[in-house]
Design a protein around this motif. Structure first.
Motif, mmCIF file in Angstrom:
data_model
loop_
_atom_site.group_PDB
_atom_site.id
_atom_site.type_symbol
_atom_site.label_atom_id
_atom_site.label_comp_id
_atom_site.label_asym_id
_atom_site.label_seq_id
_atom_site.Cartn_x
_atom_site.Cartn_y
_atom_site.Cartn_z
ATOM 1 N N ILE A 248 23.805 -61.469 21.501
ATOM 2 C CA ILE A 248 23.701 -62.495 19.868
ATOM 3 C C ILE A 248 22.013 -61.713 19.819
ATOM 4 O O ILE A 248 21.077 -62.462 20.534
ATOM 5 C CB ILE A 248 23.996 -63.811 19.338
ATOM 6 C CG1 ILE A 248 25.319 -64.122 20.030
ATOM 7 C CG2 ILE A 248 22.981 -63.759 18.248
ATOM 8 C CD1 ILE A 248 25.208 -65.348 19.888
ATOM 9 N N GLY B 91 23.136 -66.046 13.121
ATOM 10 C CA GLY B 91 23.242 -66.379 14.299
ATOM 11 C C GLY B 91 23.610 -67.872 14.692
ATOM 12 O O GLY B 91 24.240 -68.283 15.877
ATOM 13 N N ALA C 261 18.834 -64.382 16.980
ATOM 14 C CA ALA C 261 19.915 -65.191 17.227
ATOM 15 C C ALA C 261 18.806 -66.832 16.698
ATOM 16 O O ALA C 261 19.957 -67.902 16.634
ATOM 17 C CB ALA C 261 20.142 -65.648 18.582
#
Lengths: 342, 342, 342, 342
Positions: free
Chosen positions: D7, D15, D10
């Motif tokens: 990710i 996120g 994030a």
């Protein structure tokens, strides 16, 4: 000159707001407070936030001696209101905050409220209380019917536009968000903090909200023909405030200049500069209504947004504004309280 | 008689609240509004909720002509406030809402605020602005330092009890919840709606909150010995209001009667009947403070709860109350606005 | 292996939370839902947020065929719960979420709840459901009594400290803020959004909150002597979450290390690094409890703050945790849902 | 089979929501978390509510070793997103949550976002991520562009109606309320609790909201002619949720049956019984979308209301739904979390 005031239905939110406003009104004095379910209680017991005020105890409305009362506010639920008002002295000046005397046509009343009207003769006498548009007749009225809070907001946007003929009468949509105090102090699951906070929903969808009765009556009268708008209210997770977003067919410049002209001399209605729209945060706790106009990207379509406080300008403040007129006081007396932000 | 007022730091929440209060004050007139970051803007641009007021544009504080000003409110952040006030005319009456002149001992100031004081000579002149306890000296003061909002709440509970000797001075715990406007208009993640709403947390835990400087100074002076309390503030998901819950050693009856006697003639401090405790809902938007006393189940221990509006009684209302005294007006002038509920 | 589950009292908030948790539980399957006031309704009618689930209709609890049920959750109000449970099959495994079987001493039950207990023989059998401390006996129990949400929060802070002897047993104060779902789905004025939002208040002040019965029972048993704490809950304007702030006499390092040791292997109890304190925002919608320890500026005094979700860890999640043990499943099965932020 | 997930971005709300969802996803494992402004921090420092998860520390995205990553979510602000994605390995599967790859026409992108696109070649490759309508092509896509949260809500209402030809294409109004998390974690005055709570306002009024770019693109493509709707979003005082109220010309029965047919087999889109409308409370914290249809009192006009959670179904849940398809998993894997009410 001091006017003696009675409030019937003093234990609800509009009752509390009336007391709050009158607390600093220069010429109104509360002589009687009635709330039949709370009779015998002090104001501090019913509304601890008003404990600093030296006020009479709650009584039943039947106990009030109206001989010394100059004006009575009725803040009862609809249906109860008409039953009580029918029994009050015929000479008493009354401002009713309920829906009971807003609709001039008894059939319309029955259609929207589900029961036949119990005080038909008084319904004919009542004056519709949207001050800015009924000012002259309110001055001489004995019984004034307060406008519904949603109905007031929509009319502040639409009345001048309908009168001026600058919008298409068959293409009016009014989308609205209302704070929860508009539902009153009733004990319903959907009004609990746990169920209302942190989200929103529409209600009375499809043209079934009762304030449409007022819109139909007033807009059709203004236009000289039937006018029926679309109207969808939403319940928002805030206590005070109505934000109405109107979608109309008409040129934004004409819409804006019409509204500016209509409200140029009004102390409480403020039309914002072109392109700006209002927030309910900016009118909370006050008698002000802010209106903004924006041209849509689609030619010939305009969006008008209005914000007011449903308890104040939409109900109790409007009621005091009308009472001021009925008692010969300055219309704005006691009503210039500034909004409470943040 | 009308007094000409200036406000420096008019674009923050306490500035807005000052303007809101003065809007309906019978004898104050705002002649200058300063906010250096917003200089040139109208009040409607900075605070749309005040657009109905006919007010001067924002200027920088250096642009103000103080020759016609009777009293100036400074609603600046601490540290900035002392720097600005040091440059203002020496004859100007000033009510400072910051923390800069609350602590009489320069070392205490430096300890709690981290920087040496930049206007030591004025610090000596400043009067602590907790009106109910410094009334007489405030009347003759030139510079009054507004009490911190948490510090005010705690002192309303504890000062009379310390003075009367009815509680143990070594066993005082003050647990407090404060609304988010107490943190001002600063852009911090934890003040975002998404992060603050729907929950709560403690902060400045362990005796590190700056308002302890005020508690230490005032309580020790009152007691004639060092008094150090425990104090834990919490940040609550509401905008206005402080609820302070004090745990003290002492008999509830003595505590209650002491508070009742201390505040019997105070217009803004209301002691509730025994066993009742207040809600911040009941003082929101007002200058009132409600205090309640309850005996704990453990003998000799008492709980006292106080509620006030941090922006109003805890800051801007208190400031106007002091300004009233400094200008020879009735202490309560303009301050009897009823709380805004719901 | 799939276990067949029944829920009695499925139309309240803890019932909804049980269903929400079980919806993604790997081995529980809901076979019956009872809510006598909603019998005949579908889950979508009672809880629209659960409409995606394929669940049986609500029935009365008398209609349930318990022969195929492995475990029954009872989420009824106290007093009703004992009456219903007394009539359930004696072999049925039950997790009761009410207060009815928390207090082992019938006199204590009557003192705190005002009525004599109607199922005394079962009261003796019931196991107190604070999982982390009664794990072994819960595994073999037939009837487990869920801990009160406030009582659980306080015990997570205080049990290890009392057991380890690191705090003064006569000087414990627990100040607590609870979200409104803790009051259930009852229709009371003070739970309305209009009355609760935007402020806070204390309640059950002075040692009269019923969860003190649990504190007294458990802490005294742990200490081998009578332990009575001070406890003041506050109602906060948020739906989920309890924040408990404990003021204790003891060294912060000893307090912290004791808590760290006690919870080192616990999947749901997290002790924060020294000096940090938790927020209810961080545990909302989850089975986690966060605990933080801070030394006060006054030597020998320590503040401990704990946060959990009253509906989840404080009630329905705890109930599922216990049910997992009673049914031989992994204790954490279905309970690792991450908190919902923002 | 477990898929390795990265990710980027994030530390924002989308996120966090990705991590929350993946925490209980049966076959996704987070191998890298990037947030350049928080590089070096643990998840507990950035998001205390996720401290129970065993996750890698935050790094800069440049530090990620993508060789072992099966799929990367990009939750960066628009403009940044395209710049970063242009530098990622060309074979990496990517779900982008920003606006950068939603508009297929570079001129449209520049018009709505104000800057020329920096990754034109990838823009052509990107697949629009409204799962229910692009499912087949998403399965084979390398780069999927997540739909805007408002754009998704409106399309769930309108796409089937446009495709079926049951409404007038020139008379579509979409009025919408969005929770504040839709604005991200940005530090702006109007997102502060003190300024947003307790009220509401419209924004981007008049057809200037960027999600109109998506509406124009998608609706025109569906209809085979230009379709331009009116769209007014409002900012509501709640964190999660979008409520969209559409005013269309068409028969309610046809509208309802069209929507029922379109979503009959969809796991996440629920069409309510005729006459019912949804609440955002019922979808909060979940991947579900509820849609309701009501006939207006004016013949031939219909109101359709849809509710979803902007962070979940409107962003991160939708992203996981697409990732499931791209990785060959069941589309609903990890996404059946029940809404969190109250």
């Amino acid at each position: 000159m001091t006017h003696s005031i009675a409030i019937i239905g003093a234990s609800g939110y509009t009752g509390a707001e009336l007391i709050r406003i009158i607390a600093t009104h220069p010429s109104f004095e509360i002589k009687a407070l009635a709330a039949n379910s709370k009779a015998g209680q002090s104001i501090a017991q019913v509304f601890p936030h008003l404990r600093h005020l030296d006020l009479p105890k709650m009584v039943t409305w039947e106990e009030i001696d109206f001989s010394g009362i100059d004006l009575c506010f009725c803040a009862l639920p609809h249906k109860t209101s008409q039953e009580v008002i029918a029994q009050l002295p015929k000479s008493l000046k009354i401002v009713d905050l309920s829906a009971d005397f807003r609709l001039r046509d008894p059939a319309a009343y029955q259609k929207w409220y589900g029961n036949p009207h119990a005080a038909l003769e008084m319904q004919a006498e009542a004056v519709y209380g949207l001050t800015e548009f009924y000012r002259d007749v309110i001055r001489g009225a004995r019984l004034v019917a307060g406008t519904g809070c949603n109905a007031a907001t929509g009319q502040y946007i639409l009345r001048p536009l309908i009168s001026a003929g600058v919008i298409d009468l068959d293409e009016i949509i009014l989308d609205l968000q209302c704070g929860v105090s508009g539902a009153g102090r009733s004990l319903k699951e959907n009004l609990l903090h746990a169920e209302l906070s942190e989200g929103t929903n529409a209600y009375s969808v499809g043209g079934v909200h009762r304030h449409l009765g007022e819109f139909d009556q007033e807009f059709s009268a203004l236009a000289g023909r039937e006018v029926k708008i679309q109207f969808t209210p939403h319940l928002g997770p805030f206590n005070r405030g109505i934000l109405a977003t109107a979608y109309v067919r008409g040129e934004a410049d004409a819409v804006l200049s019409t509204l500016q002209a209509a409200y140029a001399d009004e102390p409480f209605i403020h039309v914002l500069p072109k392109g700006q729209t209002p927030s309910t945060h900016d009118v909370r706790g006050s008698n002000f209504c802010h209106i903004g106009v924006v041209a849509d990207r689609l030619p010939g379509r305009t969006i008008v947004v209005a914000a007011l406080d449903n308890l104040f300008k939409g109900s109790s403040g409007q009621a005091v504004q009308n009472a001021n007129l009925m008692l010969g006081e300055d219309e704005a007396a006691g009503l210039m309280l500034a909004p409470c932000f943040p």
